[in-house]
Design an enzyme around this catalytic site. Structure first.
Site, PDB file in Angstrom:
ATOM      1  N   HIS A  45       0.838  -1.207   0.000  1.00 15.14           N
ATOM      2  CA  HIS A  45       0.000   0.000   0.000  1.00 15.14           C
ATOM      3  C   HIS A  45       0.874   1.259   0.000  1.00 15.14           C
ATOM      4  O   HIS A  45       0.625   2.205  -0.750  1.00 15.14           O
ATOM      5  CB  HIS A  45      -0.901   0.040   1.252  1.00 15.14           C
ATOM      6  CG  HIS A  45      -1.925  -1.053   1.322  1.00 15.14           C
ATOM      7  ND1 HIS A  45      -2.153  -1.786   2.471  1.00 15.14           N
ATOM      8  CD2 HIS A  45      -2.788  -1.538   0.392  1.00 15.14           C
ATOM      9  CE1 HIS A  45      -3.121  -2.670   2.237  1.00 15.14           C
ATOM     10  NE2 HIS A  45      -3.513  -2.547   0.980  1.00 15.14           N
TER      11      HIS A  45
ATOM     12  N   LYS B  11     -16.994  -6.356   6.014  1.00 15.62           N
ATOM     13  CA  LYS B  11     -15.820  -7.047   6.549  1.00 15.62           C
ATOM     14  C   LYS B  11     -15.743  -6.768   8.043  1.00 15.62           C
ATOM     15  O   LYS B  11     -16.156  -5.705   8.500  1.00 15.62           O
ATOM     16  CB  LYS B  11     -14.547  -6.511   5.879  1.00 15.62           C
ATOM     17  CG  LYS B  11     -14.425  -6.898   4.420  1.00 15.62           C
ATOM     18  CD  LYS B  11     -13.067  -6.504   3.871  1.00 15.62           C
ATOM     19  CE  LYS B  11     -12.953  -6.845   2.396  1.00 15.62           C
ATOM     20  NZ  LYS B  11     -11.703  -6.351   1.799  1.00 15.62           N
TER      21      LYS B  11
ATOM     22  N   ARG C 127      -2.357  -6.306  -8.377  1.00 14.99           N
ATOM     23  CA  ARG C 127      -1.280  -7.262  -8.094  1.00 14.99           C
ATOM     24  C   ARG C 127      -1.137  -8.313  -9.183  1.00 14.99           C
ATOM     25  O   ARG C 127      -0.106  -8.488  -9.760  1.00 14.99           O
ATOM     26  CB  ARG C 127      -1.527  -7.966  -6.748  1.00 14.99           C
ATOM     27  CG  ARG C 127      -1.145  -7.129  -5.563  1.00 14.99           C
ATOM     28  CD  ARG C 127      -1.649  -7.739  -4.314  1.00 14.99           C
ATOM     29  NE  ARG C 127      -3.086  -8.025  -4.430  1.00 14.99           N
ATOM     30  CZ  ARG C 127      -3.850  -8.375  -3.437  1.00 14.99           C
ATOM     31  NH1 ARG C 127      -3.350  -8.529  -2.246  1.00 14.99           N
ATOM     32  NH2 ARG C 127      -5.138  -8.597  -3.626  1.00 14.99           N
TER      33      ARG C 127
ATOM     34  N   SER D 279      -3.216  -7.673   3.020  1.00 20.01           N
ATOM     35  CA  SER D 279      -3.453  -7.465   4.456  1.00 20.01           C
ATOM     36  C   SER D 279      -3.883  -8.776   5.104  1.00 20.01           C
ATOM     37  O   SER D 279      -3.484  -9.073   6.241  1.00 20.01           O
ATOM     38  CB  SER D 279      -4.542  -6.414   4.664  1.00 20.01           C
ATOM     39  OG  SER D 279      -4.123  -5.176   4.167  1.00 20.01           O
TER      40      SER D 279
END
Ligand code: PNS
Length: 173
Positions: free
Chosen positions: A24, A48, A97, A135
């Protein structure tokens, strides 16, 4: 040189950042060079169940971005597209990614463009070094006692250690 009245190019970098990783921070540093101002928007994300509270995530991100003068950290409640319009952003920045990220990111970018046509989504390819990093994986490894010190900034590492603190022998829980 004459003042050409150049408009400020502001972008929003949204995410859950639970917790922020080196990946990040790398995207933030690169986006901060591309735009005049960058707002890192830390999402509430009701679906979440975050390990860190919104306040903790905002604080961690503020600590991570302290050395970048054109970066501001704000909480994000509600729709990202509306937030981007309200702060006058011309772009939403997301890190990409791998191929597996694409479908979700494409869906989000399309929806955000539908909601806010003047705001474009700009993808930055994640640095190869951090291509495997998320994460979720950081939390799992940290929870199981693995070393994540190279994967997160030092302030985040300290907070992870506090979260997953193991009581010393004889200490009551
Ligand atoms: O780090 P994440 O969890 O991949 O970030 C996802 C995030 C926060 C960018 C996304 O859930 C979001 O934009 N949330 C705000 C609410 C919203 O606008 N949802 C519709 C997205 S099309």
């Amino acid at each position: 040189m004459a003042n050409l009245g150049k408009a400020v190019r502001r972008a929003v970098y949204p995410g859950s950042f639970d917790p922020p990783t080196m990946g990040h921070v790398d995207v933030i540093a690169r986006a901060a060079r591309l735009f005049d101002e960058l707002i890192v928007a830390v999402a509430v994300n009701a679906e979440k169940k975050p390990l860190f509270s919104l306040q903790e995530r905002v604080e961690m991100m503020q600590e991570c971005c302290r050395s970048m003068p054109n970066v501001r950290v704000m909480p994000l409640e509600g729709l990202l597209a509306r937030f981007a319009q309200e702060v006058g952003a011309c772009a939403i920045v997301r890190g990409l990614r791998a191929v597996s990220d694409f479908e979700y990111e494409f869906q989000m970018a399309s929806m955000n463009h539908q909601l806010a046509p003047a705001v474009d989504t700009c993808f930055l390819m994640t640095h190869q070094q951090y291509a495997f990093l998320s994460s979720s994986i950081v939390k799992e490894v940290a929870r199981l006692g693995g070393d994540v010190s190279q994967l997160v900034p030092p302030n985040v590492h300290r907070r992870l250690q506090q979260k997953f603190a193991v009581p010393t022998a004889g200490e009551n829980r």
